[in-house]
Scaffold this motif. Structure first.
Motif, PDB file in Angstrom:
ATOM      1  N   GLU A 125       0.854  -1.187   0.000  1.00 58.93           N
ATOM      2  CA  GLU A 125       0.000   0.000   0.000  1.00 58.93           C
ATOM      3  C   GLU A 125       0.893   1.242   0.000  1.00 58.93           C
ATOM      4  N   TRP A 126       1.526   1.520  -1.143  1.00 60.19           N
ATOM      5  CA  TRP A 126       2.389   2.698  -1.215  1.00 60.19           C
ATOM      6  C   TRP A 126       1.523   3.953  -1.257  1.00 60.19           C
ATOM      7  N   SER A 128       0.152   7.774  -1.971  1.00 59.19           N
ATOM      8  CA  SER A 128       0.170   8.596  -3.177  1.00 59.19           C
ATOM      9  C   SER A 128       1.188   9.717  -3.036  1.00 59.19           C
ATOM     10  N   ARG A 129       1.502  10.351  -4.170  1.00 59.48           N
ATOM     11  CA  ARG A 129       2.435  11.483  -4.130  1.00 59.48           C
ATOM     12  C   ARG A 129       1.873  12.625  -3.300  1.00 59.48           C
ATOM     13  N   ARG A 130       0.560  12.781  -3.325  1.00 63.11           N
ATOM     14  CA  ARG A 130      -0.069  13.815  -2.501  1.00 63.11           C
ATOM     15  C   ARG A 130       0.188  13.550  -1.014  1.00 63.11           C
ATOM     16  N   GLN A 302      -8.979  13.761  -0.542  1.00 61.37           N
ATOM     17  CA  GLN A 302      -9.215  12.947  -1.726  1.00 61.37           C
ATOM     18  C   GLN A 302      -9.186  13.819  -2.976  1.00 61.37           C
ATOM     19  N   ARG A 303      -8.515  13.320  -4.014  1.00 65.56           N
ATOM     20  CA  ARG A 303      -8.471  14.032  -5.271  1.00 65.56           C
ATOM     21  C   ARG A 303      -9.830  13.926  -5.973  1.00 65.56           C
TER      22      ARG A 303
END
Length: 305
Positions: A125-126, A128-130, A302-303
């Protein structure tokens, strides 16, 4: 496909995580304030014994009903209990003997980085960049707090054995959090309160022999009102309430997002010091705290699709 939690559940999970961090910030203050009065193993043992006494009437029946799932969890449950209930508490209380409360909470903010990397390696579970960007902003805010707004103060920062013990405690807690998530299929179906009750039921006997050895070595404490109040706070707020909220937050939000709230612990410690101890809030507290909040919001928002 697993159903995503609703907005209400997500909001409650975030609120619960913030309350858990507030409870643990208070735990750091208690640990430091009573480090001479209550030996580490004694505080850990009686803290969790009190929690167990409160929990048992509510969890005895659910534990019996879910005995098949608990047997299936087996050694995994034992390891999670040893990490989260026994080892972490003892490391924290030993660390509090040689370092100050703000250091305990500052070092605890290493948890997001440890769990970010661990979540990728153990859970795939990498973040996100955010999330990485949010963590970077929060770290900058943390550095403002640590250095008290001064680069010279940051450069002259020193650490002691208690700080090293606290770092070990952080790694222990990260592993507890990650393994609980990794083995969630073994714990699925067990109500949160019953699950915590089982962890405490396993963790207290693990602490008992070390507490007895500490007693045999002459380390005792006076059961006066203030010491009992300290044990009461750690047993109810830092144990029952905080652990329930933390476990629920992990289940709803995942490890990476949940652990970002640890950046708020130094902020909460500073606020508690202001309200309880009368310590002044400086400009760097506000600047650092605002940056940490901004990083938390950036890393968890969340995006839009």
């Amino acid at each position: 496909m697993a159903q995503r939690p609703g907005q209400g559940a997500v909001g409650l999970a975030w609120a619960g995580l913030l309350l858990a961090c507030l409870c643990w910030a208070g735990n750091a203050l208690v640990a430091r304030a009573f480090h001479d009065a209550i030996p580490p193993f004694a505080l850990a043992f009686w803290r969790w014994s009190l929690a167990l006494v409160i929990l048992l009437p509510f969890v005895a029946r659910p534990l019996w009903q879910h005995r098949a799932e608990l047997r299936r969890a087996g050694w995994r449950l034992l390891l999670v209990a040893a990490l989260g209930i026994s080892t972490y508490s003892v490391l924290l209380y030993f660390a509090a003997r040689t370092t100050v409360a703000i250091n305990l909470t500052l070092l605890n903010t290493c948890l997001p980085l440890a769990t970010f990397i661990g979540a990728g390696l153990l859970l795939n579970e990498w973040p996100s960049r955010r999330a990485w960007l949010g963590m970077a902003v929060a770290i900058l805010g943390l550095l403002v707090l640590i250095g008290q707004g001064s680069l010279a103060s940051l450069a002259s920062l020193s650490f002691n054995p208690g700080d090293l013990l606290m770092l070990l405690a952080v790694l222990d807690w990260a592993l507890y959090t990650l393994l609980q998530r990794r083995w969630s299929s073994y714990f699925h179906g067990i109500p949160p309160l019953a699950f915590l009750g089982m962890l405490v039921l396993v963790g207290v006997p693990l602490l008992l022999p070390f507490y007895l050895l500490e007693q045999a070595g002459g380390a005792h404490f006076d059961p006066n009102l203030s010491n009992l109040a300290a044990i009461g706070y750690t047993g109810v707020f830092a144990s029952l309430i905080a652990y329930l909220l933390w476990n629920q937050g992990i289940a709803v939000l995942g490890v990476a997002k949940a652990t970002l709230t640890n950046y708020l612990m130094p902020v909460f410690t500073a606020l508690l010091g202001y309200f309880i101890l009368g310590e002044a809030l400086q400009a760097y507290h506000w600047v650092g705290g605002a940056m940490i909040f901004a990083g938390l919001l950036l890393g968890t928002r969340q995006r839009a699709k």
